[in-house]
Design a protein around this motif. Sequence first.
Motif, mmCIF file in Angstrom:
data_model
loop_
_atom_site.group_PDB
_atom_site.id
_atom_site.type_symbol
_atom_site.label_atom_id
_atom_site.label_comp_id
_atom_site.label_asym_id
_atom_site.label_seq_id
_atom_site.Cartn_x
_atom_site.Cartn_y
_atom_site.Cartn_z
ATOM 1 N N ALA A 1 -14.233 20.332 -87.644
ATOM 2 C CA ALA A 1 -14.575 18.942 -88.036
ATOM 3 C C ALA A 1 -13.941 18.618 -89.370
ATOM 4 O O ALA A 1 -13.425 17.690 -89.757
ATOM 5 N N ASP A 2 -14.227 19.642 -90.379
ATOM 6 C CA ASP A 2 -13.879 19.221 -91.739
ATOM 7 C C ASP A 2 -12.287 19.454 -91.808
ATOM 8 O O ASP A 2 -11.656 18.585 -92.658
ATOM 9 N N VAL B 1 -19.222 24.196 -83.187
ATOM 10 C CA VAL B 1 -19.470 23.131 -84.350
ATOM 11 C C VAL B 1 -20.619 23.577 -85.198
ATOM 12 O O VAL B 1 -21.531 23.740 -84.728
ATOM 13 N N ASN B 2 -20.459 23.776 -86.599
ATOM 14 C CA ASN B 2 -21.339 23.859 -87.476
ATOM 15 C C ASN B 2 -21.887 22.715 -87.904
ATOM 16 O O ASN B 2 -21.099 21.815 -88.695
ATOM 17 N N LEU B 3 -22.992 22.427 -87.569
ATOM 18 C CA LEU B 3 -23.833 21.167 -87.754
ATOM 19 C C LEU B 3 -24.322 21.099 -89.200
ATOM 20 O O LEU B 3 -24.838 19.906 -89.558
ATOM 21 N N VAL C 1 -18.850 12.975 -86.136
ATOM 22 C CA VAL C 1 -17.792 13.922 -86.509
ATOM 23 C C VAL C 1 -17.717 15.120 -85.615
ATOM 24 O O VAL C 1 -16.676 15.557 -85.201
ATOM 25 N N GLY C 2 -19.086 15.635 -85.297
ATOM 26 C CA GLY C 2 -19.095 16.664 -84.162
ATOM 27 C C GLY C 2 -18.233 16.392 -82.974
ATOM 28 O O GLY C 2 -17.712 17.158 -82.265
ATOM 29 N N MET D 1 -14.772 17.898 -81.167
ATOM 30 C CA MET D 1 -14.710 18.595 -79.845
ATOM 31 C C MET D 1 -13.838 17.760 -78.994
ATOM 32 O O MET D 1 -12.952 18.502 -77.960
ATOM 33 N N VAL D 2 -13.703 16.428 -78.778
ATOM 34 C CA VAL D 2 -12.759 15.760 -78.056
ATOM 35 C C VAL D 2 -11.412 15.949 -78.555
ATOM 36 O O VAL D 2 -10.514 16.024 -77.531
ATOM 37 N N SER D 3 -11.304 16.044 -79.739
ATOM 38 C CA SER D 3 -9.977 16.382 -80.206
ATOM 39 C C SER D 3 -9.460 17.678 -79.727
ATOM 40 O O SER D 3 -8.342 18.176 -79.239
#
Length: 757
Positions: free
Chosen positions: A66-67, A158-160, A174-175, A179-181
């Motif tokens: 995500a980042d 994903v690190n939340l 963002v998470g 994931m969809v990307s």
Amino acid sequence: MNANGFTIGCGRLLRAHRLRAGLAQEDLARISGVSVRGIRMIENEQRRPRVSTVRTVAQSLRLSEADRLTLMEAAQPDSRPPQKPENHPRRVVPRQLPASPRGFVAREAELGRLDAALKPPTSLLCSVTGLGGMGKTWLAVHWATTRLDRFPDGQLYVNLRGFDPVTEPTPPYVGLRAMVSALGVPVDSVPADVDELAALFRSITADKRLLMVLDNARDAAQVAPMLPGGDGSAAVVTSRSSLCELVTEYGARSLRLGGLTADDSRRLLGEQWDAERIAREPDAVEGLISRCAGLPLALGIVAAHGVLNPDHPLGTIYRNLVDDSANSAEDGDDIVDDIRVVFDTSLRLVGGDASRLFDLLGLASGSGIDVYAAASLAGLPVPAARGALRELENAHLVSRDSPGRYRMHDLTYRFAAARSSAVIDEPETVAALHRLINHYILTGYRAGDAMQQGDAPVTENIGLTPRCVITPMADRAAAFDWVRREIEDFPRYQAIALAHGWYETAWRVADCTRLFIDEDAINAVAEQELWRVAIDAAEHLGPMHLARAQSRFGNLRLKTDPSDSEAVDLMLKAADLAAASGEVAECARTHFMLAHRFQHNGQKAQAIVHAKLALAFLTETEEPVMIARVHNMISWTLGSAGRFHDARRHGELALAIAREYGLSHTEATVLGTLGSNSHKAGRHAQAERLLRRAYTIHSTMAQNPWSAISLENLGDVLADSRHPDQASEAWRRATILFEQTFRIKDAERVRTKLDSL
């Protein structure tokens, strides 16, 4: 957009990620291969970086997916021509799981529970919760990486950042975008609305067999939009929060993670250190294992310090870990600081009352606390204390070991104790301790009443400390359970009271236990120490306090060693002190205790002497219960000596007093004595009648051992009257009652009689 054609923010984002990683520009340049000048120009937003450069820097910083996406999007020029969105994502099989942790040990049972929880069709959602540093991520990642064949369409991670000490939790949008990307949706096709994006994600995953690891969630609300669609994909969610809503609203299975055993802790360290080093310092290794208290984070940090400092003796690491005040350059202080960050971030999850209660719990014993003691400690109403404890439980800062009772992990308790000395001022500390200790004193008296269930309650009117509450006692069993649980902490609280100069309080910590001494599970030697300290406290009080402390101390010594003549002398000294001070009732009680001890040891003549002395002093008082008890003791002792006429006279005097004053418990006890004396005299029919009456009265009271005593004696009579079946039934019921009232030695004695039939 700035003059160089890319969105303002890329430089600031890069700088934030670099600083969070603790790197200087020169450090980042060295590990990424990008020049210092290039990194400086990007951070100052003096030029638009190449996509490959941003990707390289992101990989060097080990950013989450995500980042990384956020950073790369910030580097894109706003003037780029729009791309035609794809109607369907391209086929992508993501493999995002971090590497399985090296040196992963144990947790076989937990891995099996994850297998069962994530096995279709029972459930495809499982939360793994526990204290920070308990190894939740390690467990989830290890399980996932060893079961890849079950999820052929890929694995998402994903690190939340729910408890990240530096950054805010990852927003669901963002998470989801990450994931969809990862599943092949182009950036320009990602909806701007979180609900639309969640719906798209569910559509994409509806017919897939994916595994998602949603790590370090703040709460269920953060996770819910990211759950997959269909019935083929699974999700493992880790969190320090209990995530109750995932269970109640989404049917998740829950796995609460506890600490490692000592053997598993030893295996973990053995994966990092060579066997020769461990064998060279076994005591240091065992000390480190004990100090880490099964917390994988602590063990991992300790193991890393040992690896990074191969020349350091393990004993040095252990000593520095024990001494939190060690020099900051020492290993131990680094370890403590690393662990402290975990607890600090967990505390951010709870509200004001819960946070304050957590700090105050550092003043209490680490063995556990019930809701009423916690309410007294914090000066809160019981419902508010219960709510605060539940908040702490949801944050895994405490755990419930029985209904209404909570305890802390050893390291959590040490952290709370350190915080309490740092954040709670002296006046609040004193007030909180005073309330807590008085809670235990008052509940101790209440437990004594419930355990004895006699005609003379022992609770004295010492007054309630403001905002101090007593643990309720439903019955004798509840009282006994409370005493067994809490008595081990009494010496600690007595020492605290003495150190503060609360001499009356220190004395009462011992005094509230005075009716526990004949119970099997109470350690007489430990209680002796309470009364020895009470004698020291009583030196600052009046003669009554000193006399009672001396007599109880001597009584307990005689219980442990019947031949202890110094204990007898101490009790006689206490009786003289009480008499000289006008405390004749206390003097009588001391002689009664001496009589009881002599009778128990078979010294009948001395028992009668002290019982009659007790009667002589009691004529100056108005204590019918005590007078009846003394007559009853004399009756029992004379009956044991074969003096049945005199025994009956004293028994009838005791019975008359009990009936005159409505003392039903005393009446039943005296009837039991008269029945036993009749049995000894060979009058079996009379003995049976008296003992049945005694049992009938005692059985109307709450659970108590006297019913069992009457049944045992009745069984003795029936056995001698050649009624073995009736004797067996009486003894069988007596055994059950003794066990129910925790009189284990008595139960074993009666069981021997049963075996002899």
